[in-house]
Each structure stands twice: as structure tokens, then as C-alpha cells.
Design an enzyme around this catalytic site. Structure first.
Site, PDB file in Angstrom:
ATOM      1  N   CYS A 172       0.826  -1.203   0.000  1.00  0.00           N
ATOM      2  CA  CYS A 172       0.000   0.000   0.000  1.00  0.00           C
ATOM      3  C   CYS A 172       0.861   1.255   0.000  1.00  0.00           C
ATOM      4  O   CYS A 172       2.076   1.209   0.104  1.00  0.00           O
ATOM      5  CB  CYS A 172      -0.888   0.036   1.252  1.00  0.00           C
ATOM      6  SG  CYS A 172      -1.824  -1.465   1.554  1.00  0.00           S
ATOM      7  N   ASP A 183      -2.599 -10.600   6.851  1.00  0.00           N
ATOM      8  CA  ASP A 183      -1.404 -10.329   7.653  1.00  0.00           C
ATOM      9  C   ASP A 183      -1.520  -8.964   8.329  1.00  0.00           C
ATOM     10  O   ASP A 183      -0.866  -8.714   9.345  1.00  0.00           O
ATOM     11  CB  ASP A 183      -0.134 -10.415   6.807  1.00  0.00           C
ATOM     12  CG  ASP A 183      -0.118  -9.430   5.644  1.00  0.00           C
ATOM     13  OD1 ASP A 183      -1.174  -9.208   5.036  1.00  0.00           O
ATOM     14  OD2 ASP A 183       0.962  -8.894   5.336  1.00  0.00           O
ATOM     15  N   VAL A 223      13.254  -6.452 -19.851  1.00  0.00           N
ATOM     16  CA  VAL A 223      13.379  -5.215 -20.596  1.00  0.00           C
ATOM     17  C   VAL A 223      14.775  -5.167 -21.197  1.00  0.00           C
ATOM     18  O   VAL A 223      15.758  -5.527 -20.537  1.00  0.00           O
ATOM     19  CB  VAL A 223      13.139  -3.974 -19.698  1.00  0.00           C
ATOM     20  CG1 VAL A 223      14.127  -3.892 -18.555  1.00  0.00           C
ATOM     21  CG2 VAL A 223      13.164  -2.688 -20.524  1.00  0.00           C
TER      22      VAL A 223
END
EC number: 6.3.5.4
Length: 536
Positions: free
Chosen positions: A2, A95, A259
Site C-alpha cells: 500500500c 497479515d 526489458v
């Protein structure tokens, strides 16, 4: 994972707080907030574990405490089982809830029980004071700033620059209490510089290989405990190849993403391994001429980095994580940290054992503001959770106990890692020398053309409120003959590049970028059928 934001104190302003949290929008998919008088808390949540019920800010059953949490504690199943035996009743399988329950049970001592990549704040609602924690290596970020009557906490610098006050970092492995209108008192709960002290050196190659294999395998296993697709950032080198080999065996749904410049050795090795393993493989093709000023600006905006070399690395990382997001891959493993732990840099082997250990410790301690910051910002800037199995604390501690002679041997870096997995690694990967993608393909040199603008762009975003851009420490160290004390002194005396250094950089970059044009003018272009085969 987050983005978290908090404003604590009598002058906490909802409008200002909403702007802070909006800045963190790319880090997640769901905005969750709780507004109280003098207590504004919120997250931009990327749902990974118990996606429907792990709502934040998470409140204790008695509503006394609130948790804003970024990251994942990988041993949450074990902690949950222990807490259940002790009488705790859980409302979810997340969690997030385990972290707060552990705090309620063990207080500040809970930090020694967590194994993962995390940064969080536990707030006491009645007083507004906050308990701040950051993981031992600093994989996940946490910053704070103070304005009159208010303490602001956030996952990224960009969420705090609008206050136009100095910004401070919660250091890796630190925890402590912050008062809403008073001081922030933090202390270390893990000392990286002392990690492994008092434990015996592991100098037997067979024993070391077994320990490295067990530790890395366990670290990867914990990080693929999800029902989501797991991606692997595959460079074609040793570390990312090991990650892919393990993920393919441990998780039913994985994908590799690379990449690089089309037809470069890096892309060719990555394609071969993915094909041999039967793993879906996405290649983000990037040519030097594709890198423009807008890409440099975006890399600096996302990464908030303070060293020139790291900014250049971020330029290459951003399109890779952008593609992962387009593929809807939310969890990805990377090979970052292996070079630092297991002797992937020549400097470790060009000095004596004691100097080598000091360099090793310096690298580890600064990963939070270099490689790990690049990985966090580039991944979370596109709503992707990057996990770094080589930097599990148990593996870092083991690396502290290995002598340099096991890390570089027979002219090969990371020798002990190659030995530990000799039966799993394809020969063409195991024997491949280190060859950083962006250096070998010209991407770094293209980005270097814009180097004189880095510091100005960095300041334009307000990031200097934490720390200004400074010269790449590795280049300073090289000029100082790998003498750490001299390099630190030189960095303090002259942090940024001089005009002459920029000019020299531009000449070198211009020569490199002109070379392909010269080759096209003076010689025939090699066709695909003429390409040399991969070794092995």
C-alpha cells in the site's frame, strides 16, 4: 502492499490530507480513510492477502488502536497460529490483522518476530501518538515531516513536499514513538553492521553451499505464497534466473518479464531460459534512441532518487513495471541484493578482507536509498508489489558469515551461489559472466546525455527537502581506489558534479551514441541469420 498517509495533531487538515493520499494513488487500487478530529489516517491499498476483508486503517477490537500498514509479513501464518494459542480471536485471514494483534500481545518486542518487507504506523486514538516501524533492510519506505500543530507521515517523499518543510526518513530497522505535537524518537531494533557478529565464519564450501541453497529456497517459498500470478523480472543473469527456476517449481502461475534492447545478449539469454522452462515471457523492447527527456523526468518523478547512477537505472525500470501492470501482474520477484551480498562487484575483490567487509556493510546499509528505493518506487508507482528474496534477513546474516574467498573464486563472482545451485542452473546461465543489461546495450549511455538536468529536475519536484541529488557514490569510490574513508570524505566535500565532469560525461555519451550511426555508414548490417549462437 500500500501507500499510507497520516496527519496527526490539532492542526490536521482534511483537504491537505486528501492531497497527500491522492499523491500515493498509483501504489494501490482502493482508497480507505478514517477521519477524526486531529487524527487523519488512510491507505491506498493494493489488495493481495485476504483482499476483501483486509480493510485499512485496521482498528483493534476495542477501537483503541489504528494500523496503517504497507508491505507484507511473510511469516504471518506462523504468528497467527501462535497468537490463536494465546487466546486471540481473528476476524480476517490477513497479515494486516496479524501485525496489529502481535503489537497488542508483545508490544514493541513484536518487531523481532516479523519476517518480511514492511513499514507501518500504529496510532493510539485517544492521544494521537504513533508507533512507527520500518523493516530491517528498508525495502519499504516511510517518511515524516512536521508543520505547526501537526505531524505528517507518508510512504513517499512526494506526499510530503507540499508542506514545504524539511522531510525526515524512518531509517531501516528502526522503530519508536512520534507525538502529534512533539518529538519523534526512533531507535534501532536491528543493527545491520553487527549482523552475524559472534557467529562462526562458514568457510567450508560444501557447508556454505548447503546453507545458501536452503536459505534462498526458503526465502523464495515464503514470497510466492499467493493465489495471484507471480511475475519474475528476468534479466537473463544468474540471480533472476534462479528466481524464475524456483518460482516455476513452487507456483502454478508465473510469467517472466524482461526489458532490453532487441537482439541483445541479455534478451537472448532470457528468451532461451524462459523457453527451456516453458514459462510465458514478455519482452519490453527498449532502444537507446527511445529514451527521451520526458522519460528521464518521469523516472525522477517516480523514483525520488538522489544518486545519478540510480536515476539512470530507474529510467530502464519504469517501462518494465508499466508493462507488468498492463499484464495485471501484481506480485513480482526480483534478483536485487545478490550482487551486494555475494560479491558481484569487482571492488570487493580488489582490496583486503577487512576493507572488503567495510565496503560490503556500506553497500547493505545504503540499499534502502539506492537499489531498493528504485525497485519500490518503480514497481509501486504502477501498482505492482516487488519482493526481494535475496534480501531476507536470514540470507543477509548468512552472507555476513561467508569469507570473500567463497564469493569470488576461480575468477568468477558469486561463486558460492553458482555452486549451491549447480544442479539446477543451465550451464549457459551458470557460466555466464556478469553483464549488466543497460550498460551492455547502451541504454545507460543514452540516459547519461541528460545527466546535467538531473539535479534541476529533482529540485523541481521538491525532493531536495529530504536530500539533494549527488554524484554516484560508486564512481567516487572507484576514483578513490576503493578506499571507503576517502570516498566518503570526497562525497561530503563536493556532493554534485562539476561543469567539467558533466562536459566529460557528455563527450563520452555522445561518442557512444554516435557509434551506431558510424557503423551503419561504414559497414553492412549483420542479418539475423549471421548472429552468433548463445554459449552452452
Amino acid at each position: 502492499m500500500c501507500g499510507i498517509a497520516l496527519s496527526l495533531g490539532p492542526e490536521a487538515d482534511p483537504t491537505t490530507f486528501r492531497r497527500m493520499l491522492a499523491t500515493l494513488a498509483p501504489r494501490g487500487e482502493v482508497t480507505e480513510t478514517r477521519y477524526e478530529n486531529g487524527l487523519l489516517t488512510g491507505t491506498r491499498r493494493l489488495p493481495i492477502v485476504d483482499r476483501d476483508r483486509a480493510v485499512q486503517p485496521w482498528a483493534s477490537a476495542d477501537e483503541r488502536w489504528l494500523l496503517c500498514y504497507n508491505g507484507e509479513v511473510f511469516n504471518h501464518h506462523e504468528l497467527r497460529a501462535e497468537l490463536v494459542r494465546l487466546g486471540h480471536r481473528f476476524r480476517s485471514a490477513s497479515d494486516t490483522e496479524v501485525v496489529l494483534a502481535a503489537f497488542l500481545r508483545w508490544g514493541e518486542g513484536m518487531v523481532t518476530r516479523l519476517r518480511g518487507e514492511y513499514a507501518f504506523a500504529v496510532v493510539e486514538r485517544a492521544t494521537g501518538r504513533a508507533y512507527l516501524v520500518r523493516d530491517p533492510l528498508g525495502v519499504k519506505p516511510l517518511y515524516w515531516a512536521r508543520t505547526p500543530g501537526c505531524l505528517h507521515v507518508a510512504s513517499e517523499v512526494k506526499a510530503l513536499v507540499g508542506h514545504r518543510v524539511p522531510i525526515a526518513e524512518v531509517p531501516p530497522g528502526h522503530h519508536g514513538w512520534a507525538e502529534p505535537d512533539g518529538s519523534v524518537r526512533l531507535r534501532a531494533y536491528v543493527d545491520l553492521l553487527a549482523l552475524g557478529d559472534g557467529l562462526p565464519v562458514v568457510d567450508d564450501p560444501d557447508e556454505a553451499a548447503l546453507l545458501v541453497r536452503a536459505a534462498l529456497t526458503d526465502s523464495i517459498r515464503m514470497r510466492v505464497d499467493t493465489d495471484l500470478t507471480v511475475g519474475v523480472v528476468l534479466s537473463g543473469g544468474l540471480d533472476s534466473s534462479l528466481a524464475l527456476l524456483h518460482v516455476r517449481e513452487m507456483h502454478p502461475d508465473c510469467v517472466a518479464v524482461t526489458v532490453g534492447v532487441p537482439d541483445s545478449p541479455d534478451v537472448a539469454y532470457a528468451r532461451r531460459l524462459a523457453r527451456d522452462l516453458g514459462v510465458p515471457h514478455e519482452v519490453v523492447e527498449l532502444r537507446p534512441r527511445d529514451i527521451r527527456l520526458a522519460d528521464i523526468r518521469e523516472a525522477i518523478r517516480i523514483s525520488e532518487l538522489t544518486e545519478y547512477g540510480d536515476i539512470i537505472n530507474a529510467v530502464v525500470s519504469v517501462p518494465l513495471f508499466r508493462r507488468l501492470r498492463e499484464l495485471d501482474v501484481k506480485v513480482v520477484l526480483t534478483g536485487d541484493g545478490s550482487d551486494e551480498l555475494f560479491g558481484g562487484y569487482p571492488m570487493y575483490h580488489e582490496v583486503g578482507p577487512e576493507a572488503s567487509r567495510r565496503l560490503f556493510l556500506h553497500k547493505i546499509r545504503n540499499l534502502c536509498r539506492t537499489e531498493l528505493q528504485r525497485v519500490d518506487r518503480a514497481s509501486m508507482g504502477h501498482g505492482v508489489e516487488a519482493r526481494v528474496p535475496f534480501l531476507d534477513l536470514s540470507l543477509v546474516e548468512l552472507a555476513m558469515r561467508l569469507p570473500v574467498g567463497l564469493k569470488m573464486r576461480e575468477g568468477q563472482e558469486k561463486w558460492i551461489v553458482r555452486r549451491a545451485f549447480a544442479d539446477l542452473l543451465p550451464e549457459y546461465v551458470r557460466r555466464r559472466p556478469k553483464n549488466p543489461m543497460s550498460y551492455s546495450s547502451g541504454l545507460h549511455e543514452r540516459a547519461r546525455l541528460y545527466k546535467p538536468l538531473f539535479a534541476r529536475l529533482h529540485r523541481s519536484f521538491g525532493y531536495h527537502l529530504l536530500e539533494p541529488v549527488r554524484r554516484d557514490f560508486d564512481s567516487v569510490l572507484t576514483r578513490c581506489g576503493n578506499d571507503l574513508d576517502r570516498a566518503l570524505a570526497a562525497g561530503r566535500a563536493r556532493p554534485d558534479y562539476t561543469v567539467l565532469e558533466h562536459a566529460r560525461d557528455l563527450v563520452g555519451a555522445a561518442k557512444w551514441n554516435a557509434a551506431p550511426m558510424v557503423r551503419r555508414l561504414v559497414g553492412p548490417r549483420r542479418t539475423r541469420g549471421d548472429e552468433a549462437p548463445l554459449p552452452g
